[in-house]
Design a protein around this motif. Structure first.
Motif, PDB file in Angstrom:
ATOM      1  N   ILE A   1      -6.062  -8.624  -4.755  1.00 60.60           N
ATOM      2  CA  ILE A   1      -6.012  -7.626  -5.841  1.00 60.60           C
ATOM      3  C   ILE A   1      -7.240  -7.744  -6.742  1.00 60.60           C
ATOM      4  O   ILE A   1      -7.776  -6.746  -7.205  1.00 60.60           O
ATOM      5  CB  ILE A   1      -4.686  -7.776  -6.635  1.00 60.60           C
ATOM      6  N   ARG A   2      -7.707  -8.972  -6.963  1.00 60.86           N
ATOM      7  CA  ARG A   2      -8.922  -9.157  -7.787  1.00 60.86           C
ATOM      8  C   ARG A   2     -10.119  -8.426  -7.178  1.00 60.86           C
ATOM      9  O   ARG A   2     -11.015  -8.004  -7.903  1.00 60.86           O
ATOM     10  CB  ARG A   2      -9.278 -10.644  -7.919  1.00 60.86           C
ATOM     11  N   THR A   3     -10.140  -8.293  -5.841  1.00 58.75           N
ATOM     12  CA  THR A   3     -11.287  -7.613  -5.210  1.00 58.75           C
ATOM     13  C   THR A   3     -11.229  -6.101  -5.445  1.00 58.75           C
ATOM     14  O   THR A   3     -12.199  -5.397  -5.177  1.00 58.75           O
ATOM     15  CB  THR A   3     -11.345  -7.867  -3.679  1.00 58.75           C
ATOM     16  N   LEU A   4     -10.085  -5.593  -5.938  1.00 56.22           N
ATOM     17  CA  LEU A   4      -9.948  -4.153  -6.197  1.00 56.22           C
ATOM     18  C   LEU A   4     -10.490  -3.761  -7.570  1.00 56.22           C
ATOM     19  O   LEU A   4     -10.656  -2.573  -7.850  1.00 56.22           O
ATOM     20  CB  LEU A   4      -8.469  -3.736  -6.116  1.00 56.22           C
ATOM     21  N   ALA A   5     -10.742  -4.753  -8.424  1.00 55.61           N
ATOM     22  CA  ALA A   5     -11.174  -4.461  -9.806  1.00 55.61           C
ATOM     23  C   ALA A   5     -12.435  -3.610  -9.781  1.00 55.61           C
ATOM     24  O   ALA A   5     -13.327  -3.855  -8.977  1.00 55.61           O
ATOM     25  CB  ALA A   5     -11.427  -5.763 -10.561  1.00 55.61           C
ATOM     26  N   LYS A   6     -12.446  -2.624 -10.683  1.00 60.86           N
ATOM     27  CA  LYS A   6     -13.615  -1.720 -10.709  1.00 60.86           C
ATOM     28  C   LYS A   6     -14.713  -2.321 -11.565  1.00 60.86           C
ATOM     29  O   LYS A   6     -14.445  -3.003 -12.512  1.00 60.86           O
ATOM     30  CB  LYS A   6     -13.209  -0.372 -11.265  1.00 60.86           C
TER      31      LYS A   6
ATOM     32  N   ALA B   1       0.813  -1.218   0.000  1.00 62.62           N
ATOM     33  CA  ALA B   1       0.000   0.000   0.000  1.00 62.62           C
ATOM     34  C   ALA B   1       0.849   1.273   0.000  1.00 62.62           C
ATOM     35  O   ALA B   1       0.402   2.295  -0.521  1.00 62.62           O
ATOM     36  CB  ALA B   1      -0.954  -0.002   1.196  1.00 62.62           C
ATOM     37  N   SER B   2       2.067   1.212   0.550  1.00 64.30           N
ATOM     38  CA  SER B   2       2.904   2.419   0.585  1.00 64.30           C
ATOM     39  C   SER B   2       3.130   2.963  -0.817  1.00 64.30           C
ATOM     40  O   SER B   2       3.211   4.168  -1.009  1.00 64.30           O
ATOM     41  CB  SER B   2       4.246   2.117   1.259  1.00 64.30           C
ATOM     42  N   CYS B   3       3.217   2.087  -1.802  1.00 62.95           N
ATOM     43  CA  CYS B   3       3.384   2.534  -3.192  1.00 62.95           C
ATOM     44  C   CYS B   3       2.054   2.530  -3.947  1.00 62.95           C
ATOM     45  O   CYS B   3       1.712   3.493  -4.608  1.00 62.95           O
ATOM     46  CB  CYS B   3       4.370   1.626  -3.930  1.00 62.95           C
ATOM     47  N   HIS B   4       1.328   1.417  -3.864  1.00 66.30           N
ATOM     48  CA  HIS B   4       0.142   1.258  -4.716  1.00 66.30           C
ATOM     49  C   HIS B   4      -1.111   1.930  -4.145  1.00 66.30           C
ATOM     50  O   HIS B   4      -2.115   2.031  -4.851  1.00 66.30           O
ATOM     51  CB  HIS B   4      -0.134  -0.224  -4.985  1.00 66.30           C
ATOM     52  N   GLY B   5      -1.062   2.371  -2.873  1.00 58.52           N
ATOM     53  CA  GLY B   5      -2.228   3.026  -2.284  1.00 58.52           C
ATOM     54  C   GLY B   5      -3.200   2.016  -1.707  1.00 58.52           C
ATOM     55  O   GLY B   5      -3.256   0.865  -2.154  1.00 58.52           O
ATOM     56  N   ALA B   6      -3.990   2.459  -0.721  1.00 62.13           N
ATOM     57  CA  ALA B   6      -4.893   1.554   0.004  1.00 62.13           C
ATOM     58  C   ALA B   6      -5.866   0.832  -0.928  1.00 62.13           C
ATOM     59  O   ALA B   6      -6.169  -0.338  -0.734  1.00 62.13           O
ATOM     60  CB  ALA B   6      -5.653   2.334   1.068  1.00 62.13           C
ATOM     61  N   ALA B   7      -6.356   1.528  -1.954  1.00 59.71           N
ATOM     62  CA  ALA B   7      -7.327   0.911  -2.868  1.00 59.71           C
ATOM     63  C   ALA B   7      -6.678   0.507  -4.194  1.00 59.71           C
ATOM     64  O   ALA B   7      -7.367   0.184  -5.158  1.00 59.71           O
ATOM     65  CB  ALA B   7      -8.491   1.854  -3.115  1.00 59.71           C
ATOM     66  N   GLY B   8      -5.331   0.546  -4.240  1.00 61.32           N
ATOM     67  CA  GLY B   8      -4.626   0.060  -5.428  1.00 61.32           C
ATOM     68  C   GLY B   8      -4.490   1.055  -6.552  1.00 61.32           C
ATOM     69  O   GLY B   8      -4.017   0.706  -7.639  1.00 61.32           O
ATOM     70  N   ALA B   9      -4.858   2.310  -6.329  1.00 61.96           N
ATOM     71  CA  ALA B   9      -4.886   3.286  -7.432  1.00 61.96           C
ATOM     72  C   ALA B   9      -3.498   3.793  -7.834  1.00 61.96           C
ATOM     73  O   ALA B   9      -3.376   4.595  -8.766  1.00 61.96           O
ATOM     74  CB  ALA B   9      -5.785   4.463  -7.063  1.00 61.96           C
ATOM     75  N   GLY B  10      -2.457   3.318  -7.144  1.00 58.74           N
ATOM     76  CA  GLY B  10      -1.097   3.762  -7.495  1.00 58.74           C
ATOM     77  C   GLY B  10      -0.736   5.077  -6.823  1.00 58.74           C
ATOM     78  O   GLY B  10       0.183   5.762  -7.262  1.00 58.74           O
ATOM     79  N   ASP B  11      -1.437   5.402  -5.739  1.00 61.32           N
ATOM     80  CA  ASP B  11      -1.273   6.707  -5.107  1.00 61.32           C
ATOM     81  C   ASP B  11      -0.838   6.622  -3.647  1.00 61.32           C
ATOM     82  O   ASP B  11      -1.238   7.442  -2.821  1.00 61.32           O
ATOM     83  CB  ASP B  11      -2.582   7.494  -5.223  1.00 61.32           C
ATOM     84  N   GLY B  12      -0.026   5.607  -3.313  1.00 63.22           N
ATOM     85  CA  GLY B  12       0.471   5.505  -1.938  1.00 63.22           C
ATOM     86  C   GLY B  12       1.432   6.647  -1.637  1.00 63.22           C
ATOM     87  O   GLY B  12       1.882   7.336  -2.553  1.00 63.22           O
ATOM     88  N   PRO B  13       1.765   6.831  -0.333  1.00 66.77           N
ATOM     89  CA  PRO B  13       2.637   7.941   0.059  1.00 66.77           C
ATOM     90  C   PRO B  13       4.011   7.927  -0.614  1.00 66.77           C
ATOM     91  O   PRO B  13       4.605   8.989  -0.821  1.00 66.77           O
ATOM     92  CB  PRO B  13       2.765   7.792   1.578  1.00 66.77           C
ATOM     93  N   ALA B  14       4.515   6.744  -0.969  1.00 62.14           N
ATOM     94  CA  ALA B  14       5.836   6.687  -1.592  1.00 62.14           C
ATOM     95  C   ALA B  14       5.777   6.898  -3.108  1.00 62.14           C
ATOM     96  O   ALA B  14       6.812   7.032  -3.764  1.00 62.14           O
ATOM     97  CB  ALA B  14       6.492   5.329  -1.297  1.00 62.14           C
TER      98      ALA B  14
END
Ligand code: HEC
Length: 141
Positions: free
Chosen positions: A136-141, A64-77
């Motif tokens: 990760i499959r559960t993150l699919a929109k 999550a630090s890189c990919h973000g909590a919901a996987g959008a690629g917006d983690g703090p790093a």
């Protein structure tokens, strides 16, 4: 003769319409194929709720630090990275099990990715990486 000509025109018009509907033949962006040792693998825990939960815990710790909590690629790093972390919500809808398993195992230190995505091979077990894929499959929109 007149009839043949009419048919010919109809076929030409129809094929033009069909080609246009297919997007004019612009090549779709393709992902590289997983290497032989990964190709064709499928998730033994697909759609299993307990695996998704376990994967979610691993994800929060290691991804999550890189990919973000919901996987959008917006983690703090993410801001400091080039290339940017992938949007896993998109990956979850588009990419095959063997591709996801390969990328999580081997990370980004290879062609054509050349990214800071860390390898999990030797750190996580196969089962843990499949739990991550299930999550990760559960993150699919
Ligand atoms: C240090 C930051 C970082 C961490 C931590 C990280 N990743 Fe990544 N990840 C990236 C970057 C950057 C990319 C995009 C470049 C690439 O494909 O290598 C990426 C790409 C991916 C891809 C390929 C997606 C696609 O669309 O091709 C997957 C799958 C993935 N990461 C899953 C994970 C998982 C699961 C974890 C946790 C075990 C994780 N990542 C941890 C940075 C990171």
């Amino acid at each position: 003769m007149k009839r043949t000509f009419f048919l010919l025109i109809t076929v030409l018009v129809l094929s033009t319409v069909i080609l246009a509907a297919c997007g004019g033949g612009a090549p779709a962006e393709t992902e590289p194929e997983p290497p032989a040792e990964y190709a064709g693998k499928t998730n033994p825990f697909a759609n299993q709720a307990d695996a998704a939960t376990a994967g979610g815990v691993l994800y929060a710790e290691r991804c999550a630090s890189c990919h973000g909590a919901a996987g959008a690629g917006d983690g703090p790093a993410a801001a400091a990275l080039d290339p940017k972390p992938a949007d896993l919500a998109v990956a979850a809808g588009d990419l095959a099990d063997d591709f996801l398993f390969w990328r999580i195992m081997e990370g980004g230190a290879m062609e054509p990715f050349n990214s800071s995505m860390p390898a999990q091979k030797g750190i996580l077990t196969d089962d843990q990486v499949w739990q991550l894929v299930t999550f990760i499959r559960t993150l699919a929109k």
